[in-house]
Design a protein around this motif. Structure first.
Motif, PDB file in Angstrom:
ATOM      1  N   ARG A 207       0.656  -1.418  -0.220  1.00 43.65           N
ATOM      2  CA  ARG A 207       0.151   0.016  -0.109  1.00 43.65           C
ATOM      3  C   ARG A 207       0.728   1.254  -0.169  1.00 43.65           C
ATOM      4  NH1 ARG A 207      -4.155  -3.009   2.597  1.00 43.65           N
ATOM      5  NH2 ARG A 207      -3.223  -3.133   4.297  1.00 43.65           N
ATOM      6  N   ASP A 208       2.154   1.112   0.691  1.00 44.13           N
ATOM      7  CA  ASP A 208       2.885   2.315   0.675  1.00 44.13           C
ATOM      8  C   ASP A 208       3.658   2.726  -0.698  1.00 44.13           C
ATOM      9  OD1 ASP A 208       2.076   2.742   3.343  1.00 44.13           O
ATOM     10  OD2 ASP A 208       3.750   1.599   4.036  1.00 44.13           O
ATOM     11  N   VAL A 209       3.484   1.552  -1.529  1.00 42.98           N
ATOM     12  CA  VAL A 209       4.295   1.992  -2.697  1.00 42.98           C
ATOM     13  C   VAL A 209       3.847   3.289  -3.529  1.00 42.98           C
ATOM     14  CG1 VAL A 209       4.789   0.968  -5.064  1.00 42.98           C
ATOM     15  CG2 VAL A 209       4.901  -0.229  -3.010  1.00 42.98           C
ATOM     16  N   ASP A 210       4.805   4.106  -3.916  1.00 45.75           N
ATOM     17  CA  ASP A 210       4.412   5.182  -4.899  1.00 45.75           C
ATOM     18  C   ASP A 210       4.895   5.082  -6.081  1.00 45.75           C
ATOM     19  OD1 ASP A 210       6.723   6.161  -4.427  1.00 45.75           O
ATOM     20  OD2 ASP A 210       6.380   7.786  -3.163  1.00 45.75           O
TER      21      ASP A 210
ATOM     22  N   LEU B 175      -0.201   3.879 -10.740  1.00 47.14           N
ATOM     23  CA  LEU B 175       1.148   4.181 -10.020  1.00 47.14           C
ATOM     24  C   LEU B 175       2.134   4.259 -11.266  1.00 47.14           C
ATOM     25  CD1 LEU B 175       1.614   1.378  -7.300  1.00 47.14           C
ATOM     26  CD2 LEU B 175       1.612   3.958  -6.932  1.00 47.14           C
ATOM     27  N   PRO B 176       3.029   5.330 -11.175  1.00 50.35           N
ATOM     28  CA  PRO B 176       4.066   5.224 -12.380  1.00 50.35           C
ATOM     29  C   PRO B 176       4.863   4.111 -12.288  1.00 50.35           C
ATOM     30  CG  PRO B 176       4.413   6.975 -10.587  1.00 50.35           C
ATOM     31  CD  PRO B 176       3.245   6.333 -10.143  1.00 50.35           C
ATOM     32  N   CYS B 177       5.267   3.568 -13.609  1.00 52.24           N
ATOM     33  CA  CYS B 177       6.111   2.320 -13.570  1.00 52.24           C
ATOM     34  C   CYS B 177       7.006   2.602 -14.623  1.00 52.24           C
ATOM     35  CB  CYS B 177       4.984   0.969 -13.851  1.00 52.24           C
ATOM     36  SG  CYS B 177       5.884  -0.495 -14.162  1.00 52.24           S
ATOM     37  N   GLU B 178       8.399   2.477 -14.209  1.00 50.34           N
ATOM     38  CA  GLU B 178       9.304   2.595 -15.143  1.00 50.34           C
ATOM     39  C   GLU B 178      10.206   1.150 -15.462  1.00 50.34           C
ATOM     40  OE1 GLU B 178      12.372   5.614 -14.700  1.00 50.34           O
ATOM     41  OE2 GLU B 178      10.945   6.830 -13.571  1.00 50.34           O
TER      42      GLU B 178
ATOM     43  N   ASP C 117      13.459   4.712  -2.780  1.00 46.38           N
ATOM     44  CA  ASP C 117      13.383   4.819  -1.564  1.00 46.38           C
ATOM     45  C   ASP C 117      12.478   3.655  -0.999  1.00 46.38           C
ATOM     46  OD1 ASP C 117      10.724   5.734  -1.683  1.00 46.38           O
ATOM     47  OD2 ASP C 117      11.499   7.737  -1.803  1.00 46.38           O
ATOM     48  N   ARG C 118      12.228   3.707   0.094  1.00 47.08           N
ATOM     49  CA  ARG C 118      11.385   2.648   0.782  1.00 47.08           C
ATOM     50  C   ARG C 118       9.916   2.676   0.275  1.00 47.08           C
ATOM     51  NH1 ARG C 118      12.898   1.088   5.747  1.00 47.08           N
ATOM     52  NH2 ARG C 118      14.811   2.476   6.334  1.00 47.08           N
ATOM     53  N   SER C 119       9.538   3.481  -0.491  1.00 44.36           N
ATOM     54  CA  SER C 119       8.331   3.578  -1.139  1.00 44.36           C
ATOM     55  C   SER C 119       8.408   2.993  -2.772  1.00 44.36           C
ATOM     56  CB  SER C 119       7.405   4.849  -1.160  1.00 44.36           C
ATOM     57  OG  SER C 119       7.730   5.490   0.130  1.00 44.36           O
ATOM     58  N   THR C 120       9.572   2.740  -3.089  1.00 43.11           N
ATOM     59  CA  THR C 120       9.733   2.109  -4.339  1.00 43.11           C
ATOM     60  C   THR C 120       9.465   0.492  -4.298  1.00 43.11           C
ATOM     61  OG1 THR C 120      11.218   3.678  -4.606  1.00 43.11           O
ATOM     62  CG2 THR C 120      11.110   2.480  -6.340  1.00 43.11           C
TER      63      THR C 120
ATOM     64  N   GLN D  26      19.495   0.695  -1.466  1.00 43.70           N
ATOM     65  CA  GLN D  26      18.713   2.164  -1.380  1.00 43.70           C
ATOM     66  C   GLN D  26      17.175   1.943  -0.665  1.00 43.70           C
ATOM     67  OE1 GLN D  26      20.146   4.807  -3.071  1.00 43.70           O
ATOM     68  NE2 GLN D  26      21.817   3.412  -3.052  1.00 43.70           N
ATOM     69  N   LYS D  27      17.268   0.867  -0.029  1.00 42.24           N
ATOM     70  CA  LYS D  27      15.887   0.521   0.637  1.00 42.24           C
ATOM     71  C   LYS D  27      14.743   0.303   0.214  1.00 42.24           C
ATOM     72  CE  LYS D  27      18.322   1.313   4.589  1.00 42.24           C
ATOM     73  NZ  LYS D  27      19.516   0.637   4.410  1.00 42.24           N
ATOM     74  N   ALA D  28      14.653   0.062  -1.161  1.00 42.44           N
ATOM     75  CA  ALA D  28      13.469  -0.106  -2.078  1.00 42.44           C
ATOM     76  C   ALA D  28      13.143  -1.622  -1.739  1.00 42.44           C
ATOM     77  CB  ALA D  28      13.700   0.013  -3.455  1.00 42.44           C
ATOM     78  N   ARG D  29      11.847  -1.775  -1.699  1.00 38.72           N
ATOM     79  CA  ARG D  29      11.344  -3.194  -1.716  1.00 38.72           C
ATOM     80  C   ARG D  29      11.509  -4.031  -3.083  1.00 38.72           C
ATOM     81  NH1 ARG D  29       9.976  -2.404   3.752  1.00 38.72           N
ATOM     82  NH2 ARG D  29       8.893  -0.505   3.778  1.00 38.72           N
ATOM     83  N   VAL D  30      11.790  -5.310  -2.844  1.00 31.22           N
ATOM     84  CA  VAL D  30      11.958  -5.932  -4.357  1.00 31.22           C
ATOM     85  C   VAL D  30      11.365  -7.242  -4.217  1.00 31.22           C
ATOM     86  CG1 VAL D  30      13.815  -7.057  -5.635  1.00 31.22           C
ATOM     87  CG2 VAL D  30      14.466  -4.984  -4.290  1.00 31.22           C
TER      88      VAL D  30
END
Ligand code: M6R
Length: 636
Positions: free
Chosen positions: A314-317, A344-347, A362-365, A389-393
């Motif tokens: 839910r926190d993903v931006d 959500l933007p997606c690259e 960041d954490r929200s990625t 970089q603290k992103a979720r994978v």
């Protein structure tokens, strides 16, 4: 990239190694070699070219080594061309040690210079050979009266010897930089085979009174389905009765045991002349298996290994997708679905570029890493960078127990079974399906889609395997057409919307299999330059969107078809059943069943796979092992 097998047990090691290498040859096929420990000696044979060359040399050799401890290697060249001398195993100055390697030792030049200064004579141009010589030195050091033999020093002579070998090997590994799976045998230590890994795969097969070390379970699946994962920077000492695992500092480590849930027959050709043909035909099942059981009773998408909470999602931006080659194309398709469903933007980024351009994470990625093998080093490094970089994978992977899922926070496995042909086919469909599930999952946890809406999409997805089967059943015209184009110099592929990544995938398949110039373009981009490539007789394959889904796109691509026809192109049009508008503009019309817009790649890709495969066969090429390639790319 290279295939590795080590064996210790009661069977003839040579036969076990050769059978394993046959299954691993898809990983690399520039050269092959074996080393077997026999009566205090080391019997080594290496040959440039495919495994068949080594087998021929062995058949012609007067002696066939009968030892029960040995190693085998099939190579994808990095340092030094594919010659007999550069083939593995590599040995030290005394001929006591044999080493096989997958990966790249990045500091090999300085290590080699040091060895040469100390009087070592290195025969090959490889980075691998230094390991045998470093081990020779370290073994001498730990065996010297003042050397530290480690725990084994107080044990029986043989155990102490094996421990010394392992300790010396540990010291060597600590000096190496880069990526490596290494497996070593020593003629004076016939009771062990020692392996190590960093950023490159190594699994243990545990049989009854026999143990295997391999880059992939396919190597030992005919003998055992009990496997143990070897983690990053770990050493494994394999004996007949089991293994001891330590980290590079010598601390004991618990391996994670797991059961391999496919059997040897799944990796056989099953009556097809090529694995690729078999794997194309398996796509309905691969897709059905990937989708099976993914929807819970609460209409929630089920991930396999989730170390992330619903709140994390839910926190993903922002979403990044990282992948290479075909998996990257699956990611491009995912972008359309994820942005459409989740807002959500997606690259989507080629994994090899990702960490070098300093992406904003960041954490929200949420970073979605797609990989069939789970070992692609470019993708693995992108995953590591994202986590730093603290992103979720979240990994989408086809290989249970591989590195990328282990390094990720959550995993969704594509259940396509082993894919042996170098060209990805069934796993592409699995990846697309898994990406669609991830998009639905995100939309659901974020409340953008309701459970019943997700369930309806999943229901439609579950109807796709039947449509895939139907497409394959009617694909003969594409085969016949491909055979007539064996002499074409180039082929262009055009698409719009999700048809654009499909066009890229069609071009990639043709390049890698038929060695032809092929390019995929968004059809609208053509007029900005690439249309200059169009000349009389050039085959242009056009992936047409459904006239029902996005009618404006449909009419635009019809104009694009006319533009290339007007310049002499031979148009090969992939269009859904009932689309009569395209008929006048298609020199060759290949029909696919009607599907929801976002699911169309699951059927439109199939004619392009068949096109590339058949055209390559018509050119007399090996579609399972195209030149210069390997199935699993474990170098950057
Ligand atoms: O194992 P991966 O999915 O990470 O492999 C990535 C690419 O090397 C792979 O998709 C490659 O492009 C295909 N085998 C080409 O058909």
């Amino acid at each position: 990239m290279c295939g590795i097998i080590g064996y210790i047990g009661g069977q003839p090691a040579l036969e076990v190694a050769l059978a394993g290498l046959r299954r691993l040859e898809y990983r690399g096929y520039d050269s092959a070699g074996v080393a077997v420990v026999v009566d205090g000696g080391l019997h080594t044979l290496r040959r440039a070219g495919k495994l068949a060359n080594l087998e021929k040399a062995l058949a012609e050799s007067a002696t066939s080594p009968r030892g029960t401890v040995g190693i085998g290697h099939t190579r994808w060249a990095t340092h030094g061309g594919p010659t007999d001398t550069n083939a593995h195993p590599h040995t030290d100055c005394t001929g006591a040690i044999a080493v096989i390697h997958n990966g790249i030792i990045e500091n090999f030049a300085s290590l080699r210079a040091g060895l040469e200064r100390d009087g070592h004579e290195l025969a090959s141009e490889t980075d691998t050979e230094i390991v045998a010589h470093l081990l020779e030195d370290e073994l001498a050091a730990v065996s010297a009266p003042d050397g530290t033999a480690g725990a084994g020093a107080a044990e029986g002579a043989e155990t102490a010897g094996a421990s010394r070998l392992t300790e010396a090997f540990r010291r060597v590994c600590r000096r190496l930089e880069g990526a490596f799976t290494l497996v070593v045998v020593h003629r004076d230590h016939p009771d062990v085979v020692v392996g190590a890994r960093r950023n490159s795969p190594l699994v243990v097969g545990v049989g009854a009174d026999e143990t295997f070390l391999a880059s992939d379970v396919a190597a030992f699946i005919a003998h055992t389905r009990s496997a143990v994962e070897i983690g990053q920077d770990q050493i494994v000492e394999a004996r007949r009765d089991g293994v001891t695992i330590t980290d590079f500092a010598g601390n004991p480590v618990e391996g994670r045991p797991y059961h391999v849930d496919w059997d040897a027959s799944a990796a056989e050709k099953g009556g097809h002349p090529y694995f690729m043909l078999k794997e194309i035909s398996e796509q309905p099942t691969a897709l059905a298996d990937t989708l099976r059981g993914r929807l819970s009773n609460d209409a929630e998408i089920v991930l396999d290994e989730e170390r992330l909470s619903a709140q994390d999602f839910r926190d993903v931006d922002k979403v990044f997708i990282v992948a290479c080659g075909t998996a990257y194309h699956a990611g491009l398709i995912a972008k359309y679905a994820i942005e459409h469903w989740t807002r959500l933007p997606c690259e989507v980024e080629m994994a090899s570029e990702f960490r070098y351009r300093d992406p904003v994470l960041d954490r929200s990625t949420l970073v979605v890493a797609i990989s069939q093998s789970g070992e692609t080093l470019d993708t693995l490094m992108a995953v590591k960078h994202a986590r730093e970089q603290k992103a979720r994978v979240l990994a989408i992977c086809n290989t249970n127990g591989s590195t990328i899922p282990r390094e990720s926070d959550a995993v969704l496995y594509t259940r396509c079974g082993p894919e042996v042909g170098v060209a990805s086919t069934k796993t592409f469909l699995g990846q697309v399906a898994a990406c669609l599930l991830v998009g639905l999952y995100l939309a659901q946890v974020r409340g953008v889609l309701y459970g019943d809406e997700v369930a309806r999409y999943v229901e439609k997805l579950q109807a796709m395997p039947a449509l895939v089967r139907q497409t394959l059943a009617t694909i003969e015209p594409m085969r016949a057409l491909a055979r007539t184009l064996a002499d074409a110099r180039a082929v262009l592929f055009l698409g719009r919307h999700v048809g654009y990544p499909v066009a890229l995938e069609g071009a990639l398949k043709l390049k890698e299999l038929a060695y032809m110039h092929a390019e995929g373009f968004p059809a609208g981009e053509l007029k900005h330059g690439p249309i200059a490539l169009v000349e009389e007789g050039l085959p242009v394959v056009v992936v047409v969107p459904s006239p029902r889904g996005r009618s404006h796109l449909h009419s635009k691509i019809v104009s694009n078809i006319q533009e290339v026809r007007a310049r002499g192109a031979r148009t090969i049009v992939i269009a859904e059943e009932g689309d009569t508008v395209v008929e006048p503009y298609a020199e060759h019309l290949i029909r696919v069943p009607a599907t929801p817009t976002l699911f169309a790649p699951l059927v439109t890709t199939l004619p392009l796979q068949v096109f590339a495969c058949e055209l390559a066969l018509a050119r007399g090429l090996d579609v399972d092992q195209p030149r210069n390639l390997a199935k699993s790319v474990t170098v950057e």
